[in-house]
Write a protein that holds these residues in place. Structure first.
Motif, PDB file in Angstrom:
ATOM      1  N   ASP A 109      71.309  70.937  21.191  1.00 26.50           N
ATOM      2  CA  ASP A 109      72.075  71.777  20.063  1.00 26.50           C
ATOM      3  C   ASP A 109      71.394  71.663  18.905  1.00 26.50           C
ATOM      4  O   ASP A 109      71.167  72.790  18.047  1.00 26.50           O
ATOM      5  N   ARG A 110      70.638  70.510  18.621  1.00 24.08           N
ATOM      6  CA  ARG A 110      69.677  70.573  17.216  1.00 24.08           C
ATOM      7  C   ARG A 110      68.638  71.583  17.414  1.00 24.08           C
ATOM      8  O   ARG A 110      68.254  72.152  16.330  1.00 24.08           O
ATOM      9  N   THR A 111      67.957  71.524  18.553  1.00 20.58           N
ATOM     10  CA  THR A 111      66.806  72.516  18.796  1.00 20.58           C
ATOM     11  C   THR A 111      67.281  73.843  18.694  1.00 20.58           C
ATOM     12  O   THR A 111      66.866  74.714  18.184  1.00 20.58           O
ATOM     13  N   LEU A 112      68.241  74.243  19.183  1.00 18.79           N
ATOM     14  CA  LEU A 112      68.831  75.584  19.037  1.00 18.79           C
ATOM     15  C   LEU A 112      69.486  75.866  17.732  1.00 18.79           C
ATOM     16  O   LEU A 112      69.345  77.140  17.271  1.00 18.79           O
ATOM     17  N   GLU A 113      70.112  75.098  17.025  1.00 20.56           N
ATOM     18  CA  GLU A 113      70.076  75.266  15.508  1.00 20.56           C
ATOM     19  C   GLU A 113      69.028  75.550  14.840  1.00 20.56           C
ATOM     20  O   GLU A 113      68.764  76.372  13.923  1.00 20.56           O
ATOM     21  N   TRP A 114      67.965  74.381  15.065  1.00 21.27           N
ATOM     22  CA  TRP A 114      66.487  74.983  14.385  1.00 21.27           C
ATOM     23  C   TRP A 114      66.118  76.345  14.635  1.00 21.27           C
ATOM     24  O   TRP A 114      65.603  76.872  13.459  1.00 21.27           O
ATOM     25  N   ILE A 115      66.185  76.617  15.803  1.00 19.45           N
ATOM     26  CA  ILE A 115      65.540  77.985  16.310  1.00 19.45           C
ATOM     27  C   ILE A 115      66.321  79.266  15.724  1.00 19.45           C
ATOM     28  O   ILE A 115      65.703  80.033  15.199  1.00 19.45           O
ATOM     29  N   SER A 116      67.601  79.034  15.450  1.00 20.14           N
ATOM     30  CA  SER A 116      68.458  80.183  15.130  1.00 20.14           C
ATOM     31  C   SER A 116      68.070  80.258  13.318  1.00 20.14           C
ATOM     32  O   SER A 116      68.337  81.477  12.887  1.00 20.14           O
ATOM     33  N   GLU A 117      67.482  79.339  12.843  1.00 20.47           N
ATOM     34  CA  GLU A 117      67.275  79.470  11.378  1.00 20.47           C
ATOM     35  C   GLU A 117      65.756  79.833  10.966  1.00 20.47           C
ATOM     36  O   GLU A 117      65.187  80.109   9.965  1.00 20.47           O
ATOM     37  N   ARG A 118      65.015  79.894  12.172  1.00 20.62           N
ATOM     38  CA  ARG A 118      63.681  80.387  11.971  1.00 20.62           C
ATOM     39  C   ARG A 118      63.717  81.979  11.841  1.00 20.62           C
ATOM     40  O   ARG A 118      64.293  82.904  12.571  1.00 20.62           O
ATOM     41  N   GLU A 119      62.744  82.256  10.692  1.00 20.66           N
ATOM     42  CA  GLU A 119      62.718  83.951  10.532  1.00 20.66           C
ATOM     43  C   GLU A 119      61.282  84.494  11.134  1.00 20.66           C
ATOM     44  O   GLU A 119      61.434  85.669  11.173  1.00 20.66           O
ATOM     45  N   GLY A 120      60.770  83.509  11.463  1.00 24.15           N
ATOM     46  CA  GLY A 120      59.215  84.160  12.370  1.00 24.15           C
ATOM     47  C   GLY A 120      58.742  83.204  13.411  1.00 24.15           C
ATOM     48  O   GLY A 120      59.821  82.894  14.061  1.00 24.15           O
ATOM     49  N   ASP A 121      57.616  83.302  13.911  1.00 25.20           N
ATOM     50  CA  ASP A 121      57.530  82.554  15.130  1.00 25.20           C
ATOM     51  C   ASP A 121      57.616  81.188  15.022  1.00 25.20           C
ATOM     52  O   ASP A 121      57.285  80.422  13.860  1.00 25.20           O
ATOM     53  N   TRP A 122      57.860  80.641  15.941  1.00 28.67           N
ATOM     54  CA  TRP A 122      58.236  79.124  16.334  1.00 28.67           C
ATOM     55  C   TRP A 122      57.694  78.505  17.626  1.00 28.67           C
ATOM     56  O   TRP A 122      57.432  79.320  18.549  1.00 28.67           O
ATOM     57  N   ALA A 123      57.628  77.259  17.377  1.00 27.71           N
ATOM     58  CA  ALA A 123      57.091  76.568  18.838  1.00 27.71           C
ATOM     59  C   ALA A 123      57.917  74.865  18.495  1.00 27.71           C
ATOM     60  O   ALA A 123      57.630  74.324  17.625  1.00 27.71           O
ATOM     61  N   ALA A 124      58.447  74.750  19.798  1.00 26.37           N
ATOM     62  CA  ALA A 124      59.349  73.504  19.410  1.00 26.37           C
ATOM     63  C   ALA A 124      58.961  72.759  20.925  1.00 26.37           C
ATOM     64  O   ALA A 124      58.870  73.198  21.962  1.00 26.37           O
ATOM     65  N   CYS A 125      59.098  71.345  20.563  1.00 26.86           N
ATOM     66  CA  CYS A 125      58.886  70.386  21.728  1.00 26.86           C
ATOM     67  C   CYS A 125      60.191  69.643  21.910  1.00 26.86           C
ATOM     68  O   CYS A 125      60.541  69.071  20.517  1.00 26.86           O
ATOM     69  N   ILE A 126      60.931  69.573  22.947  1.00 27.51           N
ATOM     70  CA  ILE A 126      62.265  68.523  23.045  1.00 27.51           C
ATOM     71  C   ILE A 126      62.067  67.759  24.142  1.00 27.51           C
ATOM     72  O   ILE A 126      61.388  68.111  25.289  1.00 27.51           O
ATOM     73  N   ASN A 127      61.975  66.419  23.855  1.00 23.29           N
ATOM     74  CA  ASN A 127      61.796  65.263  24.947  1.00 23.29           C
ATOM     75  C   ASN A 127      63.062  64.778  25.268  1.00 23.29           C
ATOM     76  O   ASN A 127      63.637  64.255  24.174  1.00 23.29           O
ATOM     77  N   LEU A 128      63.574  64.890  26.582  1.00 21.73           N
ATOM     78  CA  LEU A 128      64.754  64.323  26.753  1.00 21.73           C
ATOM     79  C   LEU A 128      64.915  63.066  27.601  1.00 21.73           C
ATOM     80  O   LEU A 128      63.859  62.844  28.426  1.00 21.73           O
TER      81      LEU A 128
END
Length: 450
Positions: free
Chosen positions: A144-163
């Motif tokens: 959920d924190r990853t998706l919130e962060w993505i929703s706030e991006r205005e340009g290209d993004w790259a995310a890593c989530i380690n479960l």
């Protein structure tokens, strides 16, 4: 040149043989099974090492573990990772994980990213785990924190989530915990957080490790559900088709499997040994806009992640090819000997740390079909076998360890200087503490296991 977003989802300690997408008998990955219909599934992917730090450094940099030599006693220097390369190209980058080696450690892996989110001090009770061995939220909180962060991006993004849901202790929610029972869960709670030395010393029968696998399978099912929530979130935000999605385990896990090298300890948890349960990992990749599923039986490695990103996100190469497959049909993996703190704990529990303090060196060669040839050296002992699918072996034979060492020492590889040693570093104070329950024998007997 087209550019696309990047989502790297790492299920910590997830081994290939426990995923139904790769043929496991239990339906542990129903969403991945469906996702594979429009993604590329690598059936013979290998991790660069058998534990978190060196595997992630290889994943981020593209350098093999024995080339970079980075573990938790060194600090990664700036400017060597694909995420920094993406940031320089204008991407926003983010890391989300409860793994302290990634977000709260002197190795500096969190500093690779512009945003790093680790374990929260407080969180909603809806994210609680189904256990009492740790005070942390489950992986849905990080999704959920990853998706919130993505929703706030205005340009290209790259995310890593380690479960960490597939990392011990295994505490899946009841709706995913389909194969364990109250006794097995009580047994894990009795054993504490870090229990590998008790098995390796012979204090506990390896049969108990197999019981823990029942809970682990539920944790795999939960990780699959968390991945589904991430993909559904990308769909809702309308960015899935513009995103390179990579799902993988950073290394595998052992539950007492015997090894082919007599001098090597059995496969228990991870970090020690050459058993394929610790190196064979799931790898599922969906290129931006991909609609057709593929199964790639060619030998593949996580170390090619930077190349895959350049090809499929930055647009520098073929976006439809098997980007993780080894171009020369050979993959290597390695593990350095355990450090001083782990040696001390091995001596305390096992009496002698020598059997566990050896180099692991592995060389895989591609074969026709869903097979690879594995040559593994544990110290001065070595073995060769054919790996079929997820775990079947044939043509086992002992070999000279020099065959493996010579491959590593050849001019195929070169040492890279990308880290600075941490002066006086002695690991986390309790990094190797088993925290094993003192009354374990009595509790196991009360549970009917003795």
């Amino acid at each position: 040149m087209s550019r696309h977003n990047v989502l790297l989802v790492v299920a910590d300690s997830l081994r290939a043989r426990s995923t139904s997408v790769l043929g496991y008998r239990r339906e542990t990955t129903p969403f991945l099974d469906a996702f594979a219909e429009e993604a590329t599934v690598y059936t013979q992917a290998r991790s660069p090492s058998n534990w978190t730090v060196p595997s992630h450094v290889s994943l981020f940099t593209g350098h093999e573990t024995h080339e970079h030599g980075v573990d938790h006693t060194a600090r990664l220097d700036a400017g060597h990772t694909i995420f920094e390369e993406l940031a320089d190209a204008g991407y926003d980058t983010g890391l989300f994980s409860d793994n302290p080696f990634l977000t709260d450690h002197e190795s500096g892996l969190d500093e690779v990213f512009q945003t790093a989110v680790g374990s929260p001090e407080e969180y909603d009770s809806a994210y609680e785990t189904n256990g009492s061995l740790g005070d942390w939220p489950n992986g849905f909180w990080y999704a959920d924190r990853t998706l919130e962060w993505i929703s706030e991006r205005e340009g290209d993004w790259a995310a890593c989530i380690n479960l960490m849901d597939t990392h011990r202790p295994y505490e899946p929610l009841a709706e995913y915990d389909e194969w364990s029972d109250e006794r097995s869960r009580d047994m894990q709670e009795s054993m504490g957080f870090k229990w590998h030395w008790e098995f390796l010393s012979g204090t506990l029968s390896l049969g108990f490790a197999g019981i823990l696998e029942q809970i682990y399978d539920g944790a795999v099912r939960q990780a699959d559900a968390i991945f589904e929530s991430l993909i559904r979130g990308l769909e809702e935000q309308g960015v899935l088709d513009d995103t390179l999605v990579v799902f993988a385990g950073d290394h595998g896990e052992g539950f007492g499997e015997p090894t082919a090298i007599p001098a090597e300890p059995p496969a228990v948890s991870h970090r020690i040994g050459t058993h394929d349960t610790m190196y064979h990992v799931p790898l599922i990749v969906r290129a931006p806009g991909q609609r057709e599923g593929h199964r790639v039986t060619d030998l593949a490695t996580l170390s090619r992640f930077p190349d895959a990103v350049r090809a499929m996100a930055l647009g520098d190469g073929n976006a439809d090819g098997p980007a993780f497959a080894s171009p020369n049909g050979t993959v290597v993996a390695s593990q350095s000997p355990i450090g001083p703190a782990m040696r001390e704990e091995a001596e305390r529990v096992c009496g002698d740390a020598t059997p566990f303090a050896k180099h692991a060196r592995l060389v895989y060669h591609d074969r026709p079909g869903d097979e690879v040839r594995k040559r593994a050296a544990w110290g001065d002992s070595a073995h060769e076998s054919i790996i079929k699918g997820c775990g079947g072996t044939a043509e086992d034979t002992d070999i000279d360890a020099a065959i493996v060492r010579n491959h590593f020492d050849s001019d195929r590889y070169a040492d890279v200087d990308i880290a600075t040693p941490l002066d006086g570093y002695t690991e986390f104070e309790d990094a190797s503490d088993t925290q094993f329950a003192g009354d374990l024998d009595e509790r196991l007997e009360a549970l009917g296991y003795k």
